[in-house]
Structure formats: C-alpha cells, structure tokens
Motif scaffolding. Sequence first.
Motif, PDB file in Angstrom:
ATOM      1  N   GLY A 172       0.821  -1.288   0.024  1.00  0.00           N
ATOM      2  CA  GLY A 172       0.074  -0.003   0.088  1.00  0.00           C
ATOM      3  C   GLY A 172       0.880   1.402   0.030  1.00  0.00           C
ATOM      4  N   ILE A 173       1.785   1.474   0.820  1.00  0.00           N
ATOM      5  CA  ILE A 173       2.935   2.338   0.861  1.00  0.00           C
ATOM      6  C   ILE A 173       3.584   2.468  -0.407  1.00  0.00           C
ATOM      7  CG2 ILE A 173       4.692   3.507   1.751  1.00  0.00           C
ATOM      8  CD1 ILE A 173       4.081   2.139   4.521  1.00  0.00           C
ATOM      9  N   SER A 174       3.913   1.539  -1.175  1.00  0.00           N
ATOM     10  CA  SER A 174       4.432   1.596  -2.426  1.00  0.00           C
ATOM     11  C   SER A 174       3.747   2.255  -3.258  1.00  0.00           C
ATOM     12  CB  SER A 174       5.323   0.187  -2.814  1.00  0.00           C
ATOM     13  OG  SER A 174       6.111  -0.130  -1.984  1.00  0.00           O
ATOM     14  N   ALA A 175       2.612   1.693  -3.329  1.00  0.00           N
ATOM     15  CA  ALA A 175       1.428   2.248  -4.355  1.00  0.00           C
ATOM     16  C   ALA A 175       1.407   3.783  -4.133  1.00  0.00           C
ATOM     17  CB  ALA A 175       0.204   1.556  -4.090  1.00  0.00           C
ATOM     18  N   ALA A 176       1.298   4.355  -3.084  1.00  0.00           N
ATOM     19  CA  ALA A 176       0.946   5.706  -2.549  1.00  0.00           C
ATOM     20  C   ALA A 176       2.332   6.547  -2.941  1.00  0.00           C
ATOM     21  CB  ALA A 176       0.917   5.706  -0.938  1.00  0.00           C
ATOM     22  N   MET A 177       3.417   6.118  -2.986  1.00  0.00           N
ATOM     23  CA  MET A 177       4.725   6.427  -3.374  1.00  0.00           C
ATOM     24  C   MET A 177       4.770   6.755  -4.956  1.00  0.00           C
ATOM     25  SD  MET A 177       7.160   4.725  -0.783  1.00  0.00           S
ATOM     26  CE  MET A 177       8.811   5.625  -1.179  1.00  0.00           C
ATOM     27  N   ILE A 178       4.388   5.632  -5.625  1.00  0.00           N
ATOM     28  CA  ILE A 178       4.100   5.831  -7.280  1.00  0.00           C
ATOM     29  C   ILE A 178       3.259   6.758  -7.528  1.00  0.00           C
ATOM     30  CG2 ILE A 178       3.333   4.428  -9.237  1.00  0.00           C
ATOM     31  CD1 ILE A 178       4.433   1.954  -7.833  1.00  0.00           C
ATOM     32  N   VAL A 179       1.870   6.958  -6.779  1.00  0.00           N
ATOM     33  CA  VAL A 179       1.054   8.208  -7.252  1.00  0.00           C
ATOM     34  C   VAL A 179       1.896   9.427  -6.999  1.00  0.00           C
ATOM     35  CG1 VAL A 179      -1.137   9.162  -6.472  1.00  0.00           C
ATOM     36  CG2 VAL A 179      -0.731   6.730  -6.630  1.00  0.00           C
ATOM     37  N   LEU A 180       2.602   9.472  -5.921  1.00  0.00           N
ATOM     38  CA  LEU A 180       3.305  10.758  -5.587  1.00  0.00           C
ATOM     39  C   LEU A 180       4.388  11.074  -6.629  1.00  0.00           C
ATOM     40  CD1 LEU A 180       3.845  10.631  -1.660  1.00  0.00           C
ATOM     41  CD2 LEU A 180       2.777  12.198  -2.974  1.00  0.00           C
ATOM     42  N   THR A 181       5.043  10.318  -7.051  1.00  0.00           N
ATOM     43  CA  THR A 181       6.048  10.382  -8.234  1.00  0.00           C
ATOM     44  C   THR A 181       5.415  11.089  -9.391  1.00  0.00           C
ATOM     45  OG1 THR A 181       5.867   8.220  -9.011  1.00  0.00           O
ATOM     46  CG2 THR A 181       7.636   8.653  -7.372  1.00  0.00           C
ATOM     47  N   LEU A 182       3.903  10.858  -9.626  1.00  0.00           N
ATOM     48  CA  LEU A 182       3.408  11.300 -10.937  1.00  0.00           C
ATOM     49  C   LEU A 182       3.387  12.786 -10.755  1.00  0.00           C
ATOM     50  CD1 LEU A 182       0.721   8.680 -11.449  1.00  0.00           C
ATOM     51  CD2 LEU A 182       2.661   8.720 -12.450  1.00  0.00           C
ATOM     52  N   LYS A 183       3.247  13.570  -9.653  1.00  0.00           N
ATOM     53  CA  LYS A 183       3.319  14.946  -9.346  1.00  0.00           C
ATOM     54  C   LYS A 183       4.341  15.668  -9.340  1.00  0.00           C
ATOM     55  CE  LYS A 183      -1.481  14.010  -7.369  1.00  0.00           C
ATOM     56  NZ  LYS A 183      -2.284  14.774  -7.963  1.00  0.00           N
ATOM     57  N   LEU A 184       5.540  14.973  -9.348  1.00  0.00           N
ATOM     58  CA  LEU A 184       6.845  15.643  -9.223  1.00  0.00           C
ATOM     59  C   LEU A 184       7.468  16.258 -10.264  1.00  0.00           C
ATOM     60  CD1 LEU A 184       8.695  12.818  -7.093  1.00  0.00           C
ATOM     61  CD2 LEU A 184       7.419  14.901  -6.230  1.00  0.00           C
ATOM     62  N   SER A 185       8.258  17.350 -10.237  1.00  0.00           N
ATOM     63  CA  SER A 185       8.856  18.045 -11.452  1.00  0.00           C
ATOM     64  C   SER A 185       9.795  17.100 -11.865  1.00  0.00           C
ATOM     65  CB  SER A 185       9.385  19.194 -10.804  1.00  0.00           C
ATOM     66  OG  SER A 185      10.406  19.044  -9.784  1.00  0.00           O
ATOM     67  N   PRO A 186      10.349  17.152 -12.914  1.00  0.00           N
ATOM     68  CA  PRO A 186      11.342  16.179 -13.701  1.00  0.00           C
ATOM     69  C   PRO A 186      12.675  16.147 -12.816  1.00  0.00           C
ATOM     70  CG  PRO A 186      10.496  17.761 -15.323  1.00  0.00           C
ATOM     71  CD  PRO A 186      10.007  18.235 -14.124  1.00  0.00           C
ATOM     72  N   ASP A 187      13.217  16.987 -12.273  1.00  0.00           N
ATOM     73  CA  ASP A 187      14.464  17.024 -11.391  1.00  0.00           C
ATOM     74  C   ASP A 187      14.338  16.229 -10.052  1.00  0.00           C
ATOM     75  OD1 ASP A 187      12.810  19.057 -10.677  1.00  0.00           O
ATOM     76  OD2 ASP A 187      14.576  20.143  -9.493  1.00  0.00           O
ATOM     77  N   LYS A 188      12.886  16.379  -9.487  1.00  0.00           N
ATOM     78  CA  LYS A 188      12.789  15.740  -8.422  1.00  0.00           C
ATOM     79  C   LYS A 188      12.431  14.320  -8.741  1.00  0.00           C
ATOM     80  CE  LYS A 188      11.277  19.587  -5.339  1.00  0.00           C
ATOM     81  NZ  LYS A 188      10.148  20.293  -4.417  1.00  0.00           N
ATOM     82  N   TYR A 189      11.755  13.944  -9.696  1.00  0.00           N
ATOM     83  CA  TYR A 189      11.317  12.742 -10.059  1.00  0.00           C
ATOM     84  C   TYR A 189      12.666  11.986 -10.394  1.00  0.00           C
ATOM     85  CZ  TYR A 189       9.684   8.625 -12.559  1.00  0.00           C
ATOM     86  OH  TYR A 189       9.481   7.410 -13.209  1.00  0.00           O
TER      87      TYR A 189
END
Length: 344
Positions: A172-189
């Motif tokens: 569940g936490i890994s899924a939440a982290m994947i969702v968060l990465t979709l909203k990151l800027s390219p450098d932070k991603y």
Amino acid sequence: MESVSITLSERRRKKRGIAVLIILSILICIAFIMSMNTGYIRLSPMDLIRTLFGAGTDKQNLILFDFRLPRIVISVLIGAGLAVSGCVMQGISRNALADPGILGINAGAGLTVMLFISFYPTTAAAPVFLLPVLALVGAGLTAALIYSLSYKRHEGLSPTRLLLTGIAVAAGISAAMIVLTLKLSPDKYQFVATWLAGSIWGTNWKFVLALLPWIVVLLPFVFYKARVMNVLNLGDQTATGLGAPVERERLVLIAAAVGLAGACVAVSGGIGFVGLIGPHLARRLVGPKHQMLLPAAALAGSLLVITADTLGRWILQPSEIPTGIVVAVIGAPYFLYLLARSKA
C-alpha cells in the motif's frame, strides 16, 4: 562429564565467534581501502597514503575527503544499522523472513522522507539532520500499524500474521509513493527514482553526522539486550515463566529496530535484503545466540553494503549502479540458496 563437555563446547563456540568477528572486521578494512581507490578518477596506493597524511594535492583531497570517505563511512554505518534491525525483527517475530524492507518499515520511512522532499523547495537545501527524524516518524507509525494489526490479545503476536500484514502495508505504501512520483517535477522525479532504487545519496560529512548518533546510541543498546532476545526466542509462555516482561521488552526492541531502519533509510534510500541476508549469514557463521549474532550481523551487513557500493561505482564507470540494485543482485541468489538448503 556432561557439564564439562557443554562448557568446552561453549568455549569452542565463543572462540569461533570471536574469530569470525575478527575476519569480518579485516574484510571490511580491505573493502574500505579498495573503495577509497575506486571511482572515475583513480588514486594509486601511494597517492592514497600521501593524501591521508596531508601531502596530497587539492584535487586528491577533494576526491578522497569530500566525496569518497563520507560515502564509504555511510555505507559501513547503514549496513550495520539495517542488518541489526533485521536481526532484531527476526528474533522478536521468530520468523527468518522478517526484515525492515519486507515488513514495510523501510517503505514507511521512505514515504515521509519523500513527502518532505516533494514539497520542499529544493532537495539540496533540505535540513540534513531533520531527515532521520522524519524517517523515524514514518517508520514508527508504520511499525505501530503493522503491530496493531498483527497482535491478537488471546493469541499474542503471530509471526505469519506479522509477515503477511507487513507485506500488505508495504504494498500500500509503495502504491502511494508511485502516485506521488507522478506529481513531481522532472528533477525531483529523477532524484526520487534514484533514491527508491537504493542510491546512497547522502555523500558528505553532514549526513555522516546526522546518522552517527542513531547508530552509536541504538547499536550498543540492542547489543545490551542480547540476553533478553535469547529469552524471547524461547516463546512467549516460556519467556513469561522465566520472569521476562515480554510485551515491554518486545516494544522496546521494536522501537530500537525501527529507529535504526528509519535513520539508515533517510540517507540510503530503499536498500533491501541487507536486514535479511546479514543476519542469515551471521547465524550460519556464529550460531543463534545473540551475544555473538548481533555483532556478526552488523559486520556482515557493513561488508555487504560497502562491497555493493564499491562494485556499483566500478562496474559501469563513469556511470553508477545504485547500491540497492547491487545488493539485490548479490543477496537474492544467496537467499534462494538458503531456501533451497532449508527444504532439503
């Protein structure tokens, strides 16, 4: 005669354990020296000696003292911390598959660090000394959730239920982290993707100073609790009969394991298998008694991480392979070998 033979056997086991600890320490020293000479710019043995004694050039001082040595020291510290954390988890749950990574504790620590980095203006400016605290909060909340879901009042803590709950929470936490990465800027991603792969990203002395107090305080505390862990391994009923406050000691040890895992994850990213393979390797070398098992696990974990980090910097020069990937490549086949041996 029987008591004499038991005493002799204990002495032999202790001598063998001390010999194993010495050998592991020597191997870590060798890996440390080799790692200092590994990188895109090579330093010859004489260059290393001159630089260590203050006679190197400005460029050599920069490479060795500002880039390589902090990373090597961090590798040793996180290897020891993650391996001891895994050893505690395996001892408390009486489950050989228990590990901060598998149980989701690393993921919980990573989620809080990732949330902070995601909303902080720049990664480089993130307060270094705050990251282990944030990771501890995430790891602690995750451990509390897993423990509360796994514990039944009349049955106690079931090792199987603990493992399955941990795997579910980690997913569940890994899924939440994947969702968060979709909203990151390219450098932070890019940073987060590298971090999730298990890259040792804290490569200066500030990160060493941020991690060191956690290791210096929690490792001796866990070593001090070695006898308690031996008693807990006998089972809840037996341990209670021997006068041990089972629930209190278990919670204290879980807190120490969570603190070690959280602090290490804050500077190492998602490195898995160390908390699983380190204790297994140590157990095969020194036996199940925690007085020797815990120090051996710490040394085995340090050797594993420093070797993996050195190989990751050497194989594809000038590029790097994240340490977590190298650890997985080393650890997964060995763990499969252990599984095959246990079934035989």
